[in-house]
Design an enzyme around this catalytic site. Structure first.
Site, PDB file in Angstrom:
ATOM      1  CD  GLU A 128      -2.979   1.123   0.315  1.00  0.00           C
ATOM      2  OE1 GLU A 128      -2.929   1.904  -0.664  1.00  0.00           O
ATOM      3  OE2 GLU A 128      -3.888   0.303   0.491  1.00  0.00           O
ATOM      4  N   GLY A 133       1.193   6.868  -0.142  1.00  0.00           N
ATOM      5  CA  GLY A 133       1.455   7.230   1.248  1.00  0.00           C
ATOM      6  C   GLY A 133       0.308   6.818   2.135  1.00  0.00           C
ATOM      7  CD  GLU A 189      15.156  13.567  -0.392  1.00  0.00           C
ATOM      8  OE1 GLU A 189      16.261  13.887   0.123  1.00  0.00           O
ATOM      9  OE2 GLU A 189      14.256  12.994   0.230  1.00  0.00           O
ATOM     10  CE  LYS A 204       4.856   7.667  -5.043  1.00  0.00           C
ATOM     11  NZ  LYS A 204       4.577   9.000  -4.448  1.00  0.00           N
TER      12      LYS A 204
END
Length: 405
Positions: A128, A133, A189, A204
């Site tokens: 999941e 998230g 980042e 994803k």
């Protein structure tokens, strides 16, 4: 009371979130599972960087010490990169452990193999946290798949790119300024390529495709375009048309197979993704029986991701992998001709046959209907074509300005 023994791989942001969630919600977990959940070991890269207070937990930089524990029921992967996570999870499955992962890059590349291996060894595989998230996308799709055929998915699957686009529009910032703010806030980042160039969202989308359609899109034939070329001027023109830029991953099964795109698009107020702002993620699912379902929530972070992992822990016994289409089954749907906003310098623009002008709404934008190849053929450095998703009404129709030739 019996115990579910957990080995936790990684103790960064996500790993710490998982550990704290298990400790702080132990009473609730015991009530649901009828068992104590105990983290027995944690794998870290550098032991000296961690001051771990619980002496009953094995803190190690050697995976072999974890996989050889006398009792090990579940291995949770909270590390990044294709390796060594894939190798670690293969060992865990072969030992007979249930596994849960948040590693989208690894799972996009090796999810099919891990699913087959888990089925062979009669263990569960939870993933999941690889997509949304804290948003329960995977479990929702599994429930839908019992009766519904998912026709299309459109999703904002990366909070960093969504935050940048929102900031550019609301604060009238350049891309570079919005990115700097995202980095200062910890949303991006130091090297933001995975987010702003669409790799993260693409991984994803691959995971979702395998779940929904039983196979991944052909990577080489998929479209992945980042957001680095979007300018404040383009955002302003889009706003004047009632449209917002979103970085959207789309999946659809047409007559040629599974079509996957990750690219900047425009959406109007009626589209489910229009009001998804900041670091939020969202998925819009179109299915043949239920219609449209939209899910929205935090797509990353310590506790949203930990929530998804712990939910997988609770659902271990039901983490099956439905297959919707057998190979070669079904004709798919014939894709409708897309609508595009062509934004930029319209001087001397000549549209070849195959274009239908819908609206000429400003001196810097023309709305047309055409194939993707045709739209790309007339785009140039100072004129870019962005697809418009969903239905949108353009009231100022002035087709006298640009006509097909």
């Amino acid at each position: 009371m019996s115990v579910i023994t957990v080995g936790l791989l990684g103790f960064g942001t996500v790993g710490k979130g998982v550990y704290e969630t298990i400790i702080n919600h132990q009473e609730r977990l015991q009530a649901i599972l009828g068992k104590e959940v105990k983290v027995a070991a944690i794998l870290v890269k550098n032991i000296e960087k961690h001051d771990f207070p619980d002496k009953d937990v094995l803190l190690t930089d050697d995976f072999q010490k974890i996989i050889e524990l006398p009792k090990l029921d579940v291995v949770i992967d909270a590390i990044v990169g294709k390796e060594p996570g894939y190798t670690y999870l293969r060992h865990a499955v072969k030992r007979g452990c249930h596994v849960i992962t948040a590693n989208k890059e690894m799972f996009a590349h090796h999810g099919s193999e891990l699913k087959s291996l888990a089925k062979k060894h009669n263990v569960s595989l939870g993933f999941e946290a690889t997509v949304g998230g804290g948003i329960p996308i995977i479990q929702t799709l599994k429930k839908l798949l019992n009766a519904n055929q998912v026709e299309r998915i459109e999703g904002i699957l990366n909070g960093t790119s969504n935050f940048i686009l929102t900031s550019m529009r609301e604060e009238k910032l350049s891309f570079e300024s919005a990115l700097k703010i995202a980095q200062e806030k910890g949303y991006a980042e130091a090297d933001p390529e995975n987010d702003i160039e669409g790799y993260d969202a693409f991984y994803k989308a691959v995971v979702l495709s395998e779940l929904i359609y039983g196979k991944a899109p052909v990577w080489e034939k998929s479209t992945r375009i980042g957001i680095t070329d979007i300018t404040p001027e383009q955002i302003s023109i889009a706003s004047s048309l009632g449209l917002r830029f979103k970085h959207v991953a789309s999946l659809e099964r047409d007559q040629k197979g599974v079509r996957c795109t990750v690219k900047p698009v425009l959406v109007g107020e009626s589209h489910p993704l229009y009001r998804v702002e900041g670091v939020q993620n969202a998925v819009s699912i179109d299915a043949d029986i239920v219609g449209n379902i939209s899910l929205q929530g935090p797509g990353a972070g310590m506790f949203p991701t930990a929530s998804a992992i712990v939910e997988d822990l609770i659902h271990l016994e039901t983490n099956d992998f439905p297959e919707i289409f057998a190979e070669g089954e079904g004709e798919g749907i014939e894709a409708a001709l897309p609508v595009w906003a062509m934004i930029g310098n319209l001087s001397n623009l000549e549209l070849p046959n195959g274009f239908e002008v819908i609206s000429y709404s400003s001196d810097n934008a023309v709305i047309v209907k055409s194939s993707e190849d045709a739209a790309a053929s007339v785009a140039k450095d100072d004129l870019i074509a962005y697809q418009i998703l969903g239905n949108h009404h353009f009231s100022d129709v002035r087709t006298d300005q640009v006509q097909p030739v």
